[in-house]
Design a protein around this motif. Structure first.
Motif, PDB file in Angstrom:
ATOM      1  N   THR A 267      97.911  48.433  21.330  1.00  0.00           N
ATOM      2  CA  THR A 267      97.262  49.525  20.603  1.00  0.00           C
ATOM      3  C   THR A 267      96.117  49.005  19.733  1.00  0.00           C
ATOM      4  OG1 THR A 267      99.357  50.744  20.552  1.00  0.00           O
ATOM      5  CG2 THR A 267      97.647  51.449  19.022  1.00  0.00           C
ATOM      6  N   HIS A 268      96.354  47.895  19.052  1.00  0.00           N
ATOM      7  CA  HIS A 268      95.284  47.293  18.241  1.00  0.00           C
ATOM      8  C   HIS A 268      94.084  46.921  19.101  1.00  0.00           C
ATOM      9  CE1 HIS A 268      98.143  46.006  14.725  1.00  0.00           C
ATOM     10  NE2 HIS A 268      97.853  47.291  14.728  1.00  0.00           N
ATOM     11  N   LYS A 269      94.356  46.413  20.298  1.00  0.00           N
ATOM     12  CA  LYS A 269      93.266  46.034  21.195  1.00  0.00           C
ATOM     13  C   LYS A 269      92.451  47.253  21.610  1.00  0.00           C
ATOM     14  CE  LYS A 269      91.033  42.884  23.429  1.00  0.00           C
ATOM     15  NZ  LYS A 269      90.320  41.829  22.686  1.00  0.00           N
ATOM     16  N   LEU A 270      93.126  48.340  21.899  1.00  0.00           N
ATOM     17  CA  LEU A 270      92.418  49.554  22.313  1.00  0.00           C
ATOM     18  C   LEU A 270      91.594  50.135  21.163  1.00  0.00           C
ATOM     19  CD1 LEU A 270      95.092  51.358  24.523  1.00  0.00           C
ATOM     20  CD2 LEU A 270      93.096  50.057  25.262  1.00  0.00           C
ATOM     21  N   HIS A 271      92.149  50.120  19.956  1.00  0.00           N
ATOM     22  CA  HIS A 271      91.385  50.616  18.808  1.00  0.00           C
ATOM     23  C   HIS A 271      90.170  49.733  18.536  1.00  0.00           C
ATOM     24  CE1 HIS A 271      93.605  54.033  17.153  1.00  0.00           C
ATOM     25  NE2 HIS A 271      94.704  53.450  17.597  1.00  0.00           N
ATOM     26  N   GLN A 272      90.302  48.462  18.777  1.00  0.00           N
ATOM     27  CA  GLN A 272      89.159  47.575  18.623  1.00  0.00           C
ATOM     28  C   GLN A 272      88.080  47.918  19.646  1.00  0.00           C
ATOM     29  OE1 GLN A 272      90.162  43.427  18.998  1.00  0.00           O
ATOM     30  NE2 GLN A 272      88.033  42.755  18.977  1.00  0.00           N
ATOM     31  N   LEU A 273      88.487  48.202  20.870  1.00  0.00           N
ATOM     32  CA  LEU A 273      87.527  48.592  21.904  1.00  0.00           C
ATOM     33  C   LEU A 273      86.855  49.916  21.554  1.00  0.00           C
ATOM     34  CD1 LEU A 273      89.560  47.651  25.105  1.00  0.00           C
ATOM     35  CD2 LEU A 273      87.572  46.456  24.182  1.00  0.00           C
ATOM     36  N   LYS A 274      87.616  50.825  20.952  1.00  0.00           N
ATOM     37  CA  LYS A 274      87.050  52.111  20.552  1.00  0.00           C
ATOM     38  C   LYS A 274      85.990  51.919  19.455  1.00  0.00           C
ATOM     39  CE  LYS A 274      88.430  56.555  18.557  1.00  0.00           C
ATOM     40  NZ  LYS A 274      87.728  56.332  17.283  1.00  0.00           N
ATOM     41  N   LYS A 275      86.275  51.051  18.496  1.00  0.00           N
ATOM     42  CA  LYS A 275      85.303  50.787  17.439  1.00  0.00           C
ATOM     43  C   LYS A 275      84.035  50.140  17.992  1.00  0.00           C
ATOM     44  CE  LYS A 275      88.702  50.239  13.717  1.00  0.00           C
ATOM     45  NZ  LYS A 275      89.291  49.285  12.726  1.00  0.00           N
ATOM     46  N   GLU A 276      84.215  49.328  19.034  1.00  0.00           N
ATOM     47  CA  GLU A 276      83.059  48.677  19.637  1.00  0.00           C
ATOM     48  C   GLU A 276      82.301  49.595  20.588  1.00  0.00           C
ATOM     49  OE1 GLU A 276      84.683  45.269  21.544  1.00  0.00           O
ATOM     50  OE2 GLU A 276      85.150  44.206  19.672  1.00  0.00           O
ATOM     51  N   GLY A 277      82.809  50.792  20.795  1.00  0.00           N
ATOM     52  CA  GLY A 277      82.134  51.756  21.641  1.00  0.00           C
ATOM     53  C   GLY A 277      82.351  51.545  23.127  1.00  0.00           C
ATOM     54  N   LYS A 278      83.324  50.720  23.500  1.00  0.00           N
ATOM     55  CA  LYS A 278      83.569  50.458  24.920  1.00  0.00           C
ATOM     56  C   LYS A 278      84.439  51.532  25.568  1.00  0.00           C
ATOM     57  CE  LYS A 278      82.985  45.458  24.493  1.00  0.00           C
ATOM     58  NZ  LYS A 278      83.586  44.112  24.693  1.00  0.00           N
ATOM     59  N   ILE A 279      85.177  52.275  24.740  1.00  0.00           N
ATOM     60  CA  ILE A 279      85.917  53.430  25.251  1.00  0.00           C
ATOM     61  C   ILE A 279      85.677  54.586  24.287  1.00  0.00           C
ATOM     62  CG2 ILE A 279      87.696  52.112  26.456  1.00  0.00           C
ATOM     63  CD1 ILE A 279      89.536  52.533  24.114  1.00  0.00           C
ATOM     64  N   SER A 280      85.630  55.792  24.821  1.00  0.00           N
ATOM     65  CA  SER A 280      85.328  56.973  24.013  1.00  0.00           C
ATOM     66  C   SER A 280      86.600  57.527  23.376  1.00  0.00           C
ATOM     67  CB  SER A 280      84.690  58.043  24.897  1.00  0.00           C
ATOM     68  OG  SER A 280      85.606  58.498  25.880  1.00  0.00           O
ATOM     69  N   ASP A 281      86.418  58.565  22.536  1.00  0.00           N
ATOM     70  CA  ASP A 281      87.564  59.197  21.880  1.00  0.00           C
ATOM     71  C   ASP A 281      88.489  59.847  22.902  1.00  0.00           C
ATOM     72  OD1 ASP A 281      86.590  58.420  19.448  1.00  0.00           O
ATOM     73  OD2 ASP A 281      85.589  60.334  19.020  1.00  0.00           O
ATOM     74  N   VAL A 282      87.910  60.504  23.891  1.00  0.00           N
ATOM     75  CA  VAL A 282      88.727  61.163  24.923  1.00  0.00           C
ATOM     76  C   VAL A 282      89.498  60.135  25.733  1.00  0.00           C
ATOM     77  CG1 VAL A 282      88.666  62.625  26.979  1.00  0.00           C
ATOM     78  CG2 VAL A 282      87.143  63.120  25.049  1.00  0.00           C
ATOM     79  N   GLU A 283      88.822  59.060  26.101  1.00  0.00           N
ATOM     80  CA  GLU A 283      89.493  57.994  26.855  1.00  0.00           C
ATOM     81  C   GLU A 283      90.599  57.355  26.026  1.00  0.00           C
ATOM     82  OE1 GLU A 283      85.504  56.752  29.450  1.00  0.00           O
ATOM     83  OE2 GLU A 283      86.079  55.664  27.632  1.00  0.00           O
ATOM     84  N   MET A 284      90.343  57.177  24.738  1.00  0.00           N
ATOM     85  CA  MET A 284      91.366  56.625  23.862  1.00  0.00           C
ATOM     86  C   MET A 284      92.577  57.547  23.777  1.00  0.00           C
ATOM     87  SD  MET A 284      92.286  54.136  21.947  1.00  0.00           S
ATOM     88  CE  MET A 284      93.623  53.880  20.799  1.00  0.00           C
ATOM     89  N   LEU A 285      92.326  58.851  23.832  1.00  0.00           N
ATOM     90  CA  LEU A 285      93.396  59.829  23.720  1.00  0.00           C
ATOM     91  C   LEU A 285      94.375  59.721  24.879  1.00  0.00           C
ATOM     92  CD1 LEU A 285      94.608  62.226  22.202  1.00  0.00           C
ATOM     93  CD2 LEU A 285      93.119  63.734  23.538  1.00  0.00           C
TER      94      LEU A 285
END
Length: 262
Positions: free
Chosen positions: A136-154
């Motif tokens: 989960t921490h890894k995915l949130h880091q990717l979200k902050k870096e803009g590599k995955i969007s909010d919808v994709e994170m969801l």
């Protein structure tokens, strides 16, 4: 049981010279009623045990599907960042192994690669949960870096929750055993029922009652032992869920998906 049946046969026929008109033959009526009650108890017992085994198998089947879906999405979303994608894939590969180890005290230890031992050292408390936290921490880091969007994170987060749902479901089965008193009562009931069997019918059946008593005892007690064997499906016994085999299958699936052409 065979010796006991022969002893009853000798006592009633050879020693007491009882006939089918004696009052002992009436025991058969009571015995038939007890047999009906015992059959209901055994059906409930075996069904309950099998339901626990089958629910555990469905949970591990769900884990196979969830890891496949998650690997497909990660492989697509991080097609330009293979290092991060491969790191997340390693987490997916290791999760079922940590879950299997968590559910069984003597889980098969597999030498996956050097990363396995390094990750295991960082998991201090609840292995599967700690690994999901890292993921989960890894995915949130990717979200902050803009590599995955909010919808994709969801929808990725929804599937991560599915991993812990599987873990929680397995723990519920593991930590809620069938009461020992219930199993013990059925064993006592079976023994008393079979002990009464030659008393009720040996007058009419004679020596044939000996193999019949042994056979009935074998069938009834075997049903109870089968239920006892499968009621806890996470002990790595011969008839339990093959968790490590499924974990290795998940590992192969993730590897094949991540190796697919983009």
């Amino acid at each position: 049981m065979a010796v006991y049946s022969y002893g009853i046969q000798y006592l009633e026929i050879e020693y007491l010279h009882l006939t089918s008109k004696s009052k002992v033959s009436n025991v058969g009526m009571i015995h038939s009623l007890l047999g009906f009650v015992l059959s209901l108890l055994l059906v409930f017992r075996t069904n309950t045990a099998y339901d626990r085994w089958w629910e555990g198998r469905k949970l591990w089947g769900k884990l196979v599907n969830d890891t496949r879906n998650f690997a497909v999405k990660i492989n697509t979303l991080l097609s330009d960042d293979r290092d991060t994608a491969n790191q997340i894939a390693r987490y997916l590969k290791y999760f079922p192994h940590f879950l299997a180890k968590h559910l069984s005290e003597e889980s098969t230890r597999l030498a996956l690669d050097e990363d396995y031992s390094e990750i295991e050292k960082s998991l201090k408390h609840h292995g599967p949960t700690d690994l999901v936290i890292l993921l989960t921490h890894k995915l949130h880091q990717l979200k902050k870096e803009g590599k995955i969007s909010d919808v994709e994170m969801l929808y990725l987060d929804t599937q991560i929750s599915g991993f812990l749902d599987v873990c929680g479901g397995c723990e519920r089965i593991k930590n809620t055993p069938i009461p020992y008193s219930y199993s013990s009562f059925i064993k006592k009931f079976i023994i008393l029922y079979v002990l009464a069997l030659p008393i009720a019918y040996v007058i009419n059946l004679g020596l044939f009652m000996i193999p019949l008593t042994v056979f009935v005892y074998y069938v009834l007690m075997s049903l109870e032992l089968i239920a006892e064997e499968i009621e806890d499906p996470f002990n790595n016994d011969e008839n339990d869920i093959p968790m490590e085999a499924i974990a290795q299958n998940i590992e192969r699936n993730v590897h094949q998906i991540m190796s697919a052409k983009k």
